[in-house]
Design a protein around this motif. Structure first.
Motif, mmCIF file in Angstrom:
data_model
loop_
_atom_site.group_PDB
_atom_site.id
_atom_site.type_symbol
_atom_site.label_atom_id
_atom_site.label_comp_id
_atom_site.label_asym_id
_atom_site.label_seq_id
_atom_site.Cartn_x
_atom_site.Cartn_y
_atom_site.Cartn_z
ATOM 1 N N THR A 27 0.836 -1.208 0.000
ATOM 2 C CA THR A 27 0.000 0.000 0.000
ATOM 3 C C THR A 27 0.867 1.253 0.000
ATOM 4 O OG1 THR A 27 -1.773 -1.178 1.140
ATOM 5 C CG2 THR A 27 -1.824 1.228 1.257
ATOM 6 N N ALA A 28 1.874 1.283 0.864
ATOM 7 C CA ALA A 28 2.767 2.447 0.923
ATOM 8 C C ALA A 28 3.575 2.590 -0.361
ATOM 9 C CB ALA A 28 3.704 2.325 2.133
ATOM 10 N N LEU A 29 4.026 1.482 -0.917
ATOM 11 C CA LEU A 29 4.800 1.511 -2.158
ATOM 12 C C LEU A 29 3.934 1.984 -3.325
ATOM 13 C CD1 LEU A 29 7.517 0.963 -3.522
ATOM 14 C CD2 LEU A 29 6.791 -1.432 -3.801
ATOM 15 N N ALA A 30 2.696 1.535 -3.381
ATOM 16 C CA ALA A 30 1.780 1.980 -4.438
ATOM 17 C C ALA A 30 1.557 3.494 -4.335
ATOM 18 C CB ALA A 30 0.457 1.228 -4.347
ATOM 19 N N ASP A 31 1.392 3.991 -3.125
ATOM 20 C CA ASP A 31 1.232 5.440 -2.934
ATOM 21 C C ASP A 31 2.469 6.201 -3.401
ATOM 22 O OD1 ASP A 31 -1.305 5.069 -1.866
ATOM 23 O OD2 ASP A 31 -0.653 5.302 0.221
ATOM 24 N N ALA A 32 3.644 5.662 -3.105
ATOM 25 C CA ALA A 32 4.901 6.350 -3.430
ATOM 26 C C ALA A 32 5.242 6.284 -4.917
ATOM 27 C CB ALA A 32 6.052 5.745 -2.611
ATOM 28 N N THR A 33 4.801 5.239 -5.603
ATOM 29 C CA THR A 33 5.234 5.019 -6.992
ATOM 30 C C THR A 33 4.114 5.156 -8.028
ATOM 31 O OG1 THR A 33 4.789 2.645 -6.830
ATOM 32 C CG2 THR A 33 7.038 3.403 -6.261
ATOM 33 N N ASP A 159 9.391 1.261 6.375
ATOM 34 C CA ASP A 159 9.710 2.553 5.742
ATOM 35 C C ASP A 159 10.961 2.453 4.886
ATOM 36 O OD1 ASP A 159 7.500 3.687 7.000
ATOM 37 O OD2 ASP A 159 8.690 4.691 8.559
ATOM 38 N N ARG A 160 11.991 1.786 5.404
ATOM 39 C CA ARG A 160 13.250 1.615 4.677
ATOM 40 C C ARG A 160 13.013 0.768 3.418
ATOM 41 N NH1 ARG A 160 16.015 1.226 8.851
ATOM 42 N NH2 ARG A 160 15.515 -0.941 9.329
ATOM 43 N N ASN A 161 12.216 -0.291 3.546
ATOM 44 C CA ASN A 161 11.910 -1.140 2.395
ATOM 45 C C ASN A 161 11.152 -0.368 1.328
ATOM 46 O OD1 ASN A 161 13.134 -3.307 3.677
ATOM 47 N ND2 ASN A 161 11.212 -4.141 4.447
ATOM 48 N N VAL A 162 10.166 0.417 1.745
ATOM 49 C CA VAL A 162 9.398 1.223 0.786
ATOM 50 C C VAL A 162 10.316 2.216 0.087
ATOM 51 C CG1 VAL A 162 7.563 2.949 0.542
ATOM 52 C CG2 VAL A 162 7.172 0.898 1.929
ATOM 53 N N ALA A 163 11.204 2.842 0.833
ATOM 54 C CA ALA A 163 12.130 3.817 0.229
ATOM 55 C C ALA A 163 13.053 3.139 -0.785
ATOM 56 C CB ALA A 163 12.948 4.513 1.322
ATOM 57 N N SER A 164 13.618 1.977 -0.425
ATOM 58 C CA SER A 164 14.545 1.323 -1.355
ATOM 59 C C SER A 164 13.805 0.765 -2.573
ATOM 60 C CB SER A 164 15.365 0.240 -0.660
ATOM 61 O OG SER A 164 14.551 -0.826 -0.243
ATOM 62 N N LEU A 165 12.606 0.243 -2.380
ATOM 63 C CA LEU A 165 11.832 -0.258 -3.515
ATOM 64 C C LEU A 165 11.350 0.889 -4.407
ATOM 65 C CD1 LEU A 165 9.814 -3.081 -1.720
ATOM 66 C CD2 LEU A 165 11.712 -3.373 -3.351
ATOM 67 N N THR A 166 11.008 2.010 -3.806
ATOM 68 C CA THR A 166 10.616 3.198 -4.587
ATOM 69 C C THR A 166 11.783 3.650 -5.460
ATOM 70 O OG1 THR A 166 9.009 3.895 -2.925
ATOM 71 C CG2 THR A 166 9.820 5.596 -4.439
ATOM 72 N N GLU A 167 12.971 3.660 -4.904
ATOM 73 C CA GLU A 167 14.156 4.034 -5.670
ATOM 74 C C GLU A 167 14.401 3.040 -6.800
ATOM 75 O OE1 GLU A 167 17.197 6.263 -7.066
ATOM 76 O OE2 GLU A 167 15.656 6.820 -5.611
ATOM 77 N N TRP A 168 14.206 1.744 -6.521
ATOM 78 C CA TRP A 168 14.364 0.729 -7.560
ATOM 79 C C TRP A 168 13.376 0.985 -8.698
ATOM 80 C CZ3 TRP A 168 11.194 -2.749 -9.908
ATOM 81 C CH2 TRP A 168 11.823 -3.703 -10.722
ATOM 82 N N VAL A 169 12.127 1.291 -8.384
ATOM 83 C CA VAL A 169 11.111 1.578 -9.408
ATOM 84 C C VAL A 169 11.526 2.791 -10.234
ATOM 85 C CG1 VAL A 169 8.724 2.363 -9.795
ATOM 86 C CG2 VAL A 169 9.193 0.490 -8.168
ATOM 87 N N ARG A 170 12.036 3.821 -9.573
ATOM 88 C CA ARG A 170 12.449 5.043 -10.301
ATOM 89 C C ARG A 170 13.597 4.767 -11.252
ATOM 90 N NH1 ARG A 170 11.852 8.397 -5.031
ATOM 91 N NH2 ARG A 170 9.711 9.136 -5.286
ATOM 92 N N GLN A 171 14.468 3.842 -10.913
ATOM 93 C CA GLN A 171 15.636 3.547 -11.740
ATOM 94 C C GLN A 171 15.370 2.469 -12.789
ATOM 95 O OE1 GLN A 171 19.023 2.692 -9.292
ATOM 96 N NE2 GLN A 171 18.893 4.636 -8.207
ATOM 97 N N TRP A 172 14.239 1.798 -12.687
ATOM 98 C CA TRP A 172 13.921 0.701 -13.610
ATOM 99 C C TRP A 172 13.706 1.233 -15.026
ATOM 100 C CZ3 TRP A 172 9.784 -0.665 -16.777
ATOM 101 C CH2 TRP A 172 9.791 -1.978 -17.254
ATOM 102 N N HIS A 173 14.263 0.504 -16.000
ATOM 103 C CA HIS A 173 14.051 0.846 -17.407
ATOM 104 C C HIS A 173 13.726 -0.434 -18.157
ATOM 105 C CE1 HIS A 173 15.453 4.913 -16.903
ATOM 106 N NE2 HIS A 173 16.499 4.459 -16.249
ATOM 107 N N PRO A 174 12.736 -0.378 -19.048
ATOM 108 C CA PRO A 174 12.441 -1.577 -19.840
ATOM 109 C C PRO A 174 13.621 -1.920 -20.737
ATOM 110 C CG PRO A 174 11.172 0.301 -20.635
ATOM 111 C CD PRO A 174 11.907 0.755 -19.404
ATOM 112 N N MET A 175 13.692 -3.191 -21.109
ATOM 113 C CA MET A 175 14.746 -3.606 -22.046
ATOM 114 C C MET A 175 14.504 -2.924 -23.387
ATOM 115 S SD MET A 175 14.914 -7.663 -21.185
ATOM 116 C CE MET A 175 16.215 -8.030 -22.319
ATOM 117 N N SER A 176 15.569 -2.565 -24.047
ATOM 118 C CA SER A 176 15.411 -1.908 -25.350
ATOM 119 C C SER A 176 15.774 -2.843 -26.471
ATOM 120 C CB SER A 176 16.258 -0.662 -25.414
ATOM 121 O OG SER A 176 17.571 -0.937 -24.982
#
Length: 176
Positions: A27-33, A159-176
């Motif tokens: 729930t927190a991760l969905a809100d953040a991302t 909170d730490r898990n949500v922050a690190s997973l949010t950062e992972w989502v922000r850095q994720w890029h689809p394969m090209s």
């Protein structure tokens, strides 16, 4: 790495023994991302994707094929956080990251007892955590490089898990 080149946003699986904080984290991760939170337990209950009730474990007997059929189109689109205490029946191609939440057994015992778990339901879930059943299931079902074990004992851990997973989502890029 993404398996499905058509997805513009990643799919994550949050798994772990009941009581480890999957729904709170999702729930927190969905809100953040702004990713979609898919609670498989709610989906099974709301859409009748089960084969009846297990009296001993006090839960629905999930019909894995019906769940996968229900989720197929949504997962192909990407942008999902799937929250469920099992993982071996989901197609490998669906997920870019599998996070297994883990909780100290004494903390987990208290959480599950407060939820009304007792008898075999309580002992089965504690044993599942002791023997790291969900982590092993994830490691056997998905590439090792996308499986991540996360401590989930406290609010600070979540909170730490949500922050690190949010950062992972922000850095994720689809394969090209």
């Amino acid at each position: 790495m993404a398996k499905d080149r058509a997805r513009k946003r990643p799919n994550l699986l949050l798994t772990g023994t009941p009581g480890t904080g999957k729904t709170t984290t999702a729930t927190a991760l969905a809100d953040a991302t702004q990713l979609r939170h898919v609670s498989v337990g709610d989906l099974v209950r709301d859409k009748g994707l089960h084969d009846g009730w297990d009296d001993e474990l006090e839960c629905h007997v999930i019909n894995e094929d019906l769940v996968c059929d229900e989720l197929e189109d949504v997962m192909e689109q990407g942008g999902n956080i799937v929250d469920y205490h099992g993982c071996d029946f989901f197609p490998e191609r669906w997920f870019d990251l599998v996070a297994v939440l883990q909780t100290d057994n004494s903390i987990l015992y208290d959480r599950l007892s407060k939820r009304g778990y007792a008898g075999s339901k309580l002992s089965n879930n504690i044993e599942c955590e002791i023997f790291q059943v969900l982590l092993e299931e994830a490691k056997e079902s998905y590439p090792q490089d996308i499986v991540l074990a996360l401590k989930s004992d406290t609010v600070a851990d979540i909170d730490r898990n949500v922050a690190s997973l949010t950062e992972w989502v922000r850095q994720w890029h689809p394969m090209s």
